[in-house]
Design an enzyme around this catalytic site. Structure first.
Site, PDB file in Angstrom:
ATOM      1  N   LYS A  52       5.189  16.584 -29.076  1.00  0.00           N
ATOM      2  CA  LYS A  52       5.378  16.580 -27.618  1.00  0.00           C
ATOM      3  C   LYS A  52       6.532  15.659 -27.235  1.00  0.00           C
ATOM      4  O   LYS A  52       7.378  16.008 -26.424  1.00  0.00           O
ATOM      5  CB  LYS A  52       4.066  16.154 -26.929  1.00  0.00           C
ATOM      6  CG  LYS A  52       2.964  17.200 -27.090  1.00  0.00           C
ATOM      7  CD  LYS A  52       1.574  16.694 -26.731  1.00  0.00           C
ATOM      8  CE  LYS A  52       0.526  17.744 -27.116  1.00  0.00           C
ATOM      9  NZ  LYS A  52      -0.859  17.290 -26.947  1.00  0.00           N
ATOM     10  N   GLN A  96      -4.355  12.144 -25.411  1.00  0.00           N
ATOM     11  CA  GLN A  96      -4.551  13.010 -26.569  1.00  0.00           C
ATOM     12  C   GLN A  96      -6.016  13.001 -27.015  1.00  0.00           C
ATOM     13  O   GLN A  96      -6.602  11.937 -27.230  1.00  0.00           O
ATOM     14  CB  GLN A  96      -3.627  12.568 -27.726  1.00  0.00           C
ATOM     15  CG  GLN A  96      -3.668  13.478 -28.937  1.00  0.00           C
ATOM     16  CD  GLN A  96      -3.131  14.894 -28.648  1.00  0.00           C
ATOM     17  OE1 GLN A  96      -2.102  15.056 -28.001  1.00  0.00           O
ATOM     18  NE2 GLN A  96      -3.830  15.911 -29.119  1.00  0.00           N
ATOM     19  N   ASP A 119      -1.961  18.356 -18.533  1.00  0.00           N
ATOM     20  CA  ASP A 119      -2.743  19.100 -19.526  1.00  0.00           C
ATOM     21  C   ASP A 119      -3.654  20.113 -18.829  1.00  0.00           C
ATOM     22  O   ASP A 119      -4.237  20.976 -19.486  1.00  0.00           O
ATOM     23  CB  ASP A 119      -3.605  18.134 -20.360  1.00  0.00           C
ATOM     24  CG  ASP A 119      -3.129  18.045 -21.810  1.00  0.00           C
ATOM     25  OD1 ASP A 119      -2.384  18.938 -22.238  1.00  0.00           O
ATOM     26  OD2 ASP A 119      -3.515  17.079 -22.493  1.00  0.00           O
TER      27      ASP A 119
END
Ligand code: NAD
Length: 294
Positions: A52, A96, A119
């Site tokens: 990312k 994460q 997200d």
């Protein structure tokens, strides 16, 4: 048979975004800025976050990686999230997953400002997605939509069978593909571990989305000739010929299924790169909302 090449497509989209970022910075804006919070040292998580951050650099975004040890307290994580929520120089951030056991992931996700939830996991974004309102779509389903759209795969009136009902893939892609518009307007069947007669259901599918996490589970003789196959799975399969002792395979038996499918994603190089790209697209959207109101 069309290979739905997510790796190649994500590179094309990266060039388009880099060009857009260039124009924004030339117009005097700061670049879009994404932060990632990584807790502990799970090698897979480290590698996902690394990808990312690398992609941020490639498209000209600013990125910040916050790394914390496994034993960080839940309260400390919530404090970091508050700081990120309040940072005006930051457009979006991700935490994460998975998190260490002593940290309640639901509590953490709820603490994220939905405006910065690139997200797309916050209940507010999931709710807005379900109602067809503007939202950040969860990264993997959004990546799949971009793949279908850019390859011009027809979805209207098609029967789409989704295998797996996770909150991050199966459930949201089912909602998105049954929504009005393109890619959407599909008739969706969501299957899971309790589904009976799965093979026969898959045989009626024009589009199969496999997200169950079982190596090469979907077989050639389940597939209607010409069907479009989206393989989300990422599984390790022993392979002594590889230096690391394994290779990555999907939830679909690629070798067999690709002989009858009309289109199929490879693993690796299909849905994976599109997932990372979707995060970048969401961050650009967050930037535009906060800075340029477009
Ligand atoms: P998960 O592991 O949380 O859940 C698996 C789901 O599969 C469950 O809903 C379960 O009901 C269903 N299932 C189990 N057995 C089944 C069966 N026999 N028939 C039908 N459904 C069955 O799912 P997840 O987090 O969505 O992950 C699925 C796979 O996708 C994993 O391999 C994961 O690594 C991969 N993944 C890939 C990406 C990517 O970017 N490519 C992103 C997320 C997940």
């Amino acid at each position: 048979m069309t290979l739905l090449n997510g790796k190649e497509l994500s590179q094309t989209i990266a060039s388009e975004i880099a060009e857009e970022v260039n124009q924004l910075t030339e117009a005097g804006h700061r670049p879009p800025h994404l932060a990632a919070l990584l807790i502990g040292d799970n090698p897979a998580s480290r590698s996902y976050v690394g990808n990312k951050i690398k992609l941020c650099e490639k498209v000209g975004f600013r990125s910040t990686l916050i790394q914390k040890p496994e034993d960080i307290s839940e309260l400390e994580v919530l404090d970091i999230i508050q700081d990120l929520n309040n940072d005006d120089e930051l457009d979006g951030f991700i935490v994460q997953l998975p998190l260490p056991r002593h940290i309640d992931a639901d509590k953490i996700l709820l603490a994220i400002d939905p405006q910065k939830d690139v997200d797309g996991f916050h209940p507010q974004n999931i709710g807005r997605m379900t109602l067809g309102l503007p939202c950040y779509k969860p990264a993997t389903p959004y990546g799949i939509l971009m793949l279908l759209e850019r390859y011009g795969i027809e979805t209207s009136g098609k029967h789409c069978v989704v295998l797996g009902r996770s909150h991050i893939v199966g459930t949201p892609i089912s909602i998105l593909l049954s929504r009005r518009g393109y890619p959407g307007d599909a008739t969706v069947t969501l299957t899971h571990s309790k589904t009976k007669g799965l093979e026969d259901i898959v045989r009626t599918a024009d589009i199969v989305i496999a997200a169950l996490g079982i190596s090469e589970f979907v077989k050639k003789d389940w597939i209607k000739p010409g069907a479009c196959i989206i393989d989300v799975g990422i599984n390790k399969k022993d392979d002594p010929s590889k230096k690391r002792g394994y290779r990555l395979v999907g939830d679909v038996d690629f070798e067999g299924v690709s002989q009858v499918a009309g289109a199929i994603t490879p693993v690796p190089g299909g849905v994976g790169p599109m997932t990372v790209m979707a995060l970048i697209v969401n961050t650009l959207q967050a930037f535009k909302i906060s800075k340029t109101n477009t």
